[in-house]
Scaffold this active site. Structure first.
Site, mmCIF file in Angstrom:
data_model
loop_
_atom_site.group_PDB
_atom_site.id
_atom_site.type_symbol
_atom_site.label_atom_id
_atom_site.label_comp_id
_atom_site.label_asym_id
_atom_site.label_seq_id
_atom_site.Cartn_x
_atom_site.Cartn_y
_atom_site.Cartn_z
ATOM 1 N N CYS A 1 -1.079 3.500 -6.581
ATOM 2 C CA CYS A 1 -1.952 2.954 -5.547
ATOM 3 C C CYS A 1 -2.251 1.533 -5.997
ATOM 4 O O CYS A 1 -2.612 1.319 -7.164
ATOM 5 C CB CYS A 1 -3.242 3.770 -5.461
ATOM 6 S SG CYS A 1 -4.525 2.968 -4.462
ATOM 7 N N CYS B 1 0.858 -1.186 0.000
ATOM 8 C CA CYS B 1 0.000 0.000 0.000
ATOM 9 C C CYS B 1 0.892 1.233 0.000
ATOM 10 O O CYS B 1 1.673 1.437 0.944
ATOM 11 C CB CYS B 1 -0.878 -0.033 1.255
ATOM 12 S SG CYS B 1 -1.927 1.417 1.451
HETATM 13 N N1 DGL Z 1 -4.006 0.471 -1.901
HETATM 14 C C1 DGL Z 1 -3.595 1.660 -1.260
HETATM 15 C C2 DGL Z 1 -2.378 2.309 -1.920
HETATM 16 O O1 DGL Z 1 -1.598 1.645 -2.559
HETATM 17 C C3 DGL Z 1 -4.575 2.726 -0.967
HETATM 18 C C4 DGL Z 1 -5.827 2.680 -0.627
HETATM 19 C C5 DGL Z 1 -6.650 3.532 0.267
HETATM 20 O O2 DGL Z 1 -6.937 4.694 -0.016
HETATM 21 O O3 DGL Z 1 -7.039 2.914 1.217
HETATM 22 O O4 DGL Z 1 -2.168 3.472 -1.771
#
Ligand code: DGL
Length: 260
Positions: free
Chosen positions: A180, A70
């Site tokens: 993301c 993430c």
């Molecule tokens: N999957 C997460 C990232 O790579 C983000 C998600 C969120 O906003 O929760 O930033």
């Protein structure tokens, strides 16, 4: 001992999906903080608290190394978290350098959440890159909720992307950085709007390479049958609907990985 993958939600599956192919003899834990997703517009303190809970939980479940799959959690919390725990913790940040390497002096557009875009980590990364002036940023936090709802193709989604990308002369860009991990689900939808010459760049391969390096460092390779345990905010996922939602995501990723 196991390999832990963490994300606010199902985005981190896009990174683990690749790790599963590359590490067929390992045991995996996937932890999605479904109670608190999305992280992209929360405070640094909130995110750090959630990440801390998840890391502690995975260490109790015998994680030998953890991937924070993430970008948002990495940007907000990795410094604090690494100070606290002694096992290797791998973070993710938008693959700006990789993108600039392939861009041949054309522009690069980084799409990510507001926390990642406003974060010091990304600013520092761009400042320290010779061609940082070629990098533009766009926040599309709504994509996270679309992914969580399993809505990968819809008119509303296309309208959102059109709206967010309207300000950019797309023909001038060589690549779009998926900053993301949730954004990997939307490559086909992005493709409907962006010109064909624009490449998708993400940090998944670099992260999995780093994981493999780390495992060889700590002599951590195993010879087990591959297993995966799923947890949503500390609770084991056993509900068949949730498990089939995860499977649908993995199936979609089988398709998305082919789009470059
Ligand atoms: N999957 C997460 C990232 O790579 C983000 C998600 C969120 O906003 O929760 O930033």
């Amino acid at each position: 001992m196991k390999i832990g993958f963490f994300d606010s939600g199902v985005g981190g599956l896009s990174v683990m999906h690749l790790a599963l192919r590359r590490l067929p003899d390992e045991q995996f834990i996937f932890y999605a903080d479904e109670e608190h997703v999305p992280y992209g517009e929360k405070t640094i303190e909130q995110i750090t608290g959630y990440v801390d809970d998840a890391i502690r939980f995975m260490i109790e479940k015998e994680a030998k190394v953890i991937v924070i799959a993430c970008n948002t959690a990495t940007s907000a919390a990795i410094h604090e978290i690494r100070k606290k725990y002694s096992i290797p913790i791998i973070g993710m940040e938008p693959a700006v350098k990789k993108s600039l390497t392939i861009c041949e002096n054309q522009r690069v557009l980084v799409a990510a959440t507001p926390v990642t875009i406003k974060g010091e980590k990304l600013r520092y990364l761009i400042q320290n890159t010779e061609q940082g002036h070629l990098v533009d940023l766009v926040a599309i936090p709504e994509l996270v909720s679309f992914a969580e709802q399993g809505e990968f193709e819809s008119e509303q989604l296309i309208n959102l992307l059109r709206d967010r990308l309207r300000a950019f002369k797309l023909e001038e860009y060589s690549s779009i950085v998926l900053g993301c991990t949730h954004f990997n689900y939307f490559k086909d939808t992005f493709r409907q709007i962006i010109p064909n010459h624009i490449k998708f760049v993400d940090g998944n391969e670099g992260t999995v390479n780093q994981l493999i390096n780390e495992l060889s460092h700590i002599n951590g390779f195993e010879k087990n049958q591959q297993t995966i345990e799923y947890y949503f905010s500390g609770k084991k996922v056993t509900d068949s609907k949730e498990l089939s939602r995860i499977n649908e995501c993995l199936k979609r990723l089988d398709q998305m990985i082919k789009i470059i």
